[in-house]
Enzyme design. Structure first.
Site, short mmCIF file in Angstrom:
data_model
loop_
_atom_site.label_atom_id
_atom_site.label_comp_id
_atom_site.label_asym_id
_atom_site.label_seq_id
_atom_site.Cartn_x
_atom_site.Cartn_y
_atom_site.Cartn_z
N THR A 83 0.88 -1.17 0.00
CA THR A 83 0.00 0.00 0.00
C THR A 83 0.92 1.22 0.00
O THR A 83 1.10 1.85 1.04
CB THR A 83 -0.91 0.02 1.24
OG1 THR A 83 -0.10 -0.16 2.40
CG2 THR A 83 -1.96 -1.05 1.18
N PHE A 94 3.53 -6.59 12.49
CA PHE A 94 4.53 -5.81 13.23
C PHE A 94 5.91 -6.42 13.00
O PHE A 94 6.68 -6.62 13.94
CB PHE A 94 4.17 -5.77 14.72
CG PHE A 94 2.78 -5.26 14.99
CD1 PHE A 94 2.48 -3.91 14.87
CD2 PHE A 94 1.75 -6.14 15.33
CE1 PHE A 94 1.21 -3.43 15.09
CE2 PHE A 94 0.47 -5.67 15.56
CZ PHE A 94 0.19 -4.32 15.43
N GLU A 106 11.94 -5.70 9.23
CA GLU A 106 12.82 -6.36 8.27
C GLU A 106 14.10 -6.75 8.99
O GLU A 106 14.63 -6.00 9.80
CB GLU A 106 13.13 -5.43 7.10
CG GLU A 106 11.91 -5.18 6.25
CD GLU A 106 12.20 -4.47 4.95
OE1 GLU A 106 13.34 -4.56 4.44
OE2 GLU A 106 11.28 -3.81 4.45
N ASN A 125 3.57 2.52 14.52
CA ASN A 125 4.67 2.99 13.67
C ASN A 125 4.94 4.47 13.90
O ASN A 125 6.09 4.90 13.93
CB ASN A 125 4.36 2.72 12.19
CG ASN A 125 4.83 1.32 11.77
OD1 ASN A 125 5.33 0.56 12.59
ND2 ASN A 125 4.66 0.98 10.50
N CYS A 155 8.09 1.61 5.47
CA CYS A 155 6.92 1.71 6.35
C CYS A 155 6.76 3.06 7.04
O CYS A 155 5.73 3.71 6.88
CB CYS A 155 6.98 0.61 7.41
SG CYS A 155 7.17 -1.02 6.67
N LYS A 173 18.52 0.46 6.80
CA LYS A 173 19.07 0.12 8.11
C LYS A 173 19.93 -1.12 7.89
O LYS A 173 19.99 -1.64 6.77
CB LYS A 173 17.94 -0.17 9.13
CG LYS A 173 17.06 -1.35 8.74
CD LYS A 173 16.06 -1.68 9.83
CE LYS A 173 15.32 -2.97 9.50
NZ LYS A 173 14.36 -3.35 10.53
C1 UGA Z 1 8.86 -1.08 11.02
C2 UGA Z 1 8.31 -1.48 12.39
O1 UGA Z 1 9.37 -1.55 13.35
C3 UGA Z 1 7.61 -2.84 12.31
O2 UGA Z 1 7.03 -3.17 13.58
C4 UGA Z 1 6.51 -2.75 11.26
O3 UGA Z 1 5.83 -3.97 11.12
C5 UGA Z 1 7.13 -2.37 9.93
O4 UGA Z 1 7.80 -1.09 10.07
C6 UGA Z 1 6.02 -2.26 8.92
O5 UGA Z 1 5.14 -1.39 9.09
O6 UGA Z 1 5.95 -3.10 8.02
P1 UGA Z 1 11.04 -1.69 9.58
O7 UGA Z 1 10.55 -0.74 8.55
O8 UGA Z 1 11.59 -3.01 9.19
O9 UGA Z 1 9.88 -2.01 10.65
O10 UGA Z 1 12.21 -0.91 10.33
P2 UGA Z 1 12.56 -0.46 11.82
O11 UGA Z 1 13.49 -1.41 12.41
O12 UGA Z 1 11.36 -0.11 12.58
O13 UGA Z 1 13.36 0.89 11.49
C7 UGA Z 1 12.72 1.99 10.84
C8 UGA Z 1 13.69 3.12 10.64
O14 UGA Z 1 14.02 3.73 11.88
C9 UGA Z 1 15.02 2.70 10.02
O15 UGA Z 1 15.43 3.66 9.07
C10 UGA Z 1 15.97 2.66 11.21
O16 UGA Z 1 17.30 2.86 10.87
C11 UGA Z 1 15.43 3.80 12.03
N1 UGA Z 1 15.78 3.68 13.46
C12 UGA Z 1 15.22 2.70 14.22
C13 UGA Z 1 16.67 4.59 14.03
O17 UGA Z 1 17.18 5.51 13.36
N2 UGA Z 1 16.94 4.49 15.37
C14 UGA Z 1 16.40 3.52 16.15
O18 UGA Z 1 16.70 3.50 17.36
C15 UGA Z 1 15.53 2.60 15.56
#
Ligand code: UGA
Length: 430
Positions: free
Chosen positions: A87, A152, A155, A208, A260, A321
């Site tokens: 989406t 939730f 990746e 999110n 996301c 990430k």
């Molecule tokens: C995120 C959510 O964590 C999941 O629970 C959700 O299911 C998913 O989106 C989705 O909606 O499908 P994801 O996109 O895999 O998962 O990535 P995250 O690990 O959440 O990180 C998101 C962004 O935040 C990345 O760019 C990461 O580098 C950044 N981040 C995360 C930080 O800069 N600092 C942090 O402490 C944590």
């Protein structure tokens, strides 16, 4: 055990299908990409996802997991059909539901009476009602139920997140449907929460957006730390011990990205606007994230003396990430684009996303080796937190990187050790 259809073999659909097969269900995953279906049928998984290739291999061996072309082929005779289609961000920030709608129209005529269409795609609040109406209009029998079951999955840890979830949320306005969907999850290690469909849809966006807010908040604190000579690593350690705050999502960086957070925060802002709510806090979370990317570019500019034109930047980490090969809405790519725009040469390296990054940005060079990326560079910029970056030979980096400057946008390196080797070091908030 149930007969489950999954529509979409992206990282959510594939993880859902493989994990449900692992739990003993009989799963058919349908995707429109015939090539991908062929590769998956041979056990060839192209997303970097810990444990997923093993689960796909297990499912293929037990024949509890099969792959077919098309949504209808996966849904025919299924008791449950999971919609796991993209989406993306559409017009003005709204979620674009066209793929969801196409999938609903395709499965509607083949769903047997008693089947439940379970929506896992991230859709705005109220979409389950829309899906229900669309189902009937597309010829589904009246005895087909609808549920919302947001994902939730992060990746990189998606398999673990599926099998040992913090929670499973099932939104269904019909209690019988809720109980039947809950039953699919009886062997996962985590609490199952049943809500209305609207609440389930809101849980997803609110979660999110909250996590994005946490990261934007810590990025803002990191900037303050720089101004008052505090170290954000010490600050977040001191904050994180408070269980009401916790350590997770308190790592400053170049801003959040991925497939996301950006689209979900934009879609939530649109939902709020539609009901007359400006949600200024969410707007600030999004704006802070944009500014954070500018700040990293500013640090690189400072590191080369104020003008990027004609300078060479080594960029380590290109994915959004670590531990993924996904480049979608990657802050690293956005920063590389801005550096190129200011006239710099950018020599990129990534442990997993390098191949896909080739040709993504005109002018972005992608090297197969981290030291090669540094050759002749004025500054090294670390943009994702890949573990291997902690263990590279920085004496060797010092010999190939004439500029002897590092911008560590993920705080993965030890500033004292880097300074000892003769680098000028700029982290985030330290
Ligand atoms: C995120 C959510 O964590 C999941 O629970 C959700 O299911 C998913 O989106 C989705 O909606 O499908 P994801 O996109 O895999 O998962 O990535 P995250 O690990 O959440 O990180 C998101 C962004 O935040 C990345 O760019 C990461 O580098 C950044 N981040 C995360 C930080 O800069 N600092 C942090 O402490 C944590």
């Amino acid at each position: 055990m149930s007969r489950v259809g999954v529509v979409g073999a992206g990282y959510v659909g594939l993880t859902t299908g493989a994990c449900l097969a692992h739990l003993g269900h009989d799963v058919i995953v349908g995707d429109i990409d015939a090539d991908k279906v062929r590769r998956l049928t041979k056990g060839d998984v192209d997303v970097l996802e810990e444990g997923l290739p093993e689960l796909v291999a297990e499912g293929l061996a037990t024949r509890r997991l099969r792959f077919v072309v098309g949504a209808a082929a996966a849904a025919a005779d299924a008791e449950f059909v999971f919609l796991c289609v993209p989406t993306p961000e559409g017009e003005g920030g709204d979620a674009d539901l066209s793929v969801v709608e196409a999938a609903v129209r395709e499965v509607a005529p083949v769903l047997p009476p008693g089947a439940v269409l379970v929506n896992k795609s991230t859709v705005p609040v109220g979409s389950s009602g829309h899906v229900g109406r669309l189902l009937r209009a597309a010829g589904a029998v009246p005895e087909v139920g609808v549920a919302s079951n947001p994902e939730f999955l992060r990746e990189g840890t998606a398999v673990r997140d599926f099998l040992s979830p913090a929670r499973v949320v099932i939104g269904a306005d019909d209690p019988t449907v809720a109980v039947r969907v809950s039953d699919l999850y009886r062997d996962v290690q985590g609490p199952v929460l049943v809500t209305s469909t609207a609440s389930a849809e809101m849980v997803k966006y609110a979660s999110n957006a909250f996590l994005a807010a946490k990261v934007s908040f810590v990025n803002a604190i990191a900037n303050l730390c720089e101004a008052v000579n505090a170290d954000v690593r010490e600050v977040t350690l001191g904050m994180g011990y408070d269980p009401r705050i916790g350590f997770e999502f308190l790592h400053p960086g170049p801003g959040w990205g991925g497939s996301c957070f950006p689209k979900d925060t934009a879609a939530l802002a649109r939902t709020a606007a539609r009901v007359g709510d400006d949600f200024p806090m969410l707007a600030a979370v999004i704006a802070t994230n944009r500014e954070q990317r500018d700040r990293v570019v500013g640090k690189v500019r400072d590191a080369v003396g104020g003008d990027l034109a004609g300078r060479t930047v080594a960029a380590w980490g290109l994915t959004f990430k670590a531990n993924t090969n996904d480049l979608r809405d990657s802050p690293a790519i956005d920063i590389a684009r801005r550096l190129l725009g200011e006239g710099a040469t950018v020599r990129g390296y990534d442990p997993a996303g390098g191949e896909a990054a080739r040709g993504l940005l005109p002018g972005l060079e992608v090297l197969a080796d981290p030291y090669e990326a540094c050759a002749g560079a004025d500054v090294l910029c670390v943009l994702t937190e890949w573990d291997e970056f902690r263990w590279l030979d920085y004496e060797r980096v010092a010999t190939v990187l004439p500029g002897r400057a590092i911008v560590d946008a993920r705080n993965v390196l030890d500033p004292a050790a880097m300074r000892h080797l003769g680098f000028t070091y700029r982290g985030i908030g330290r």
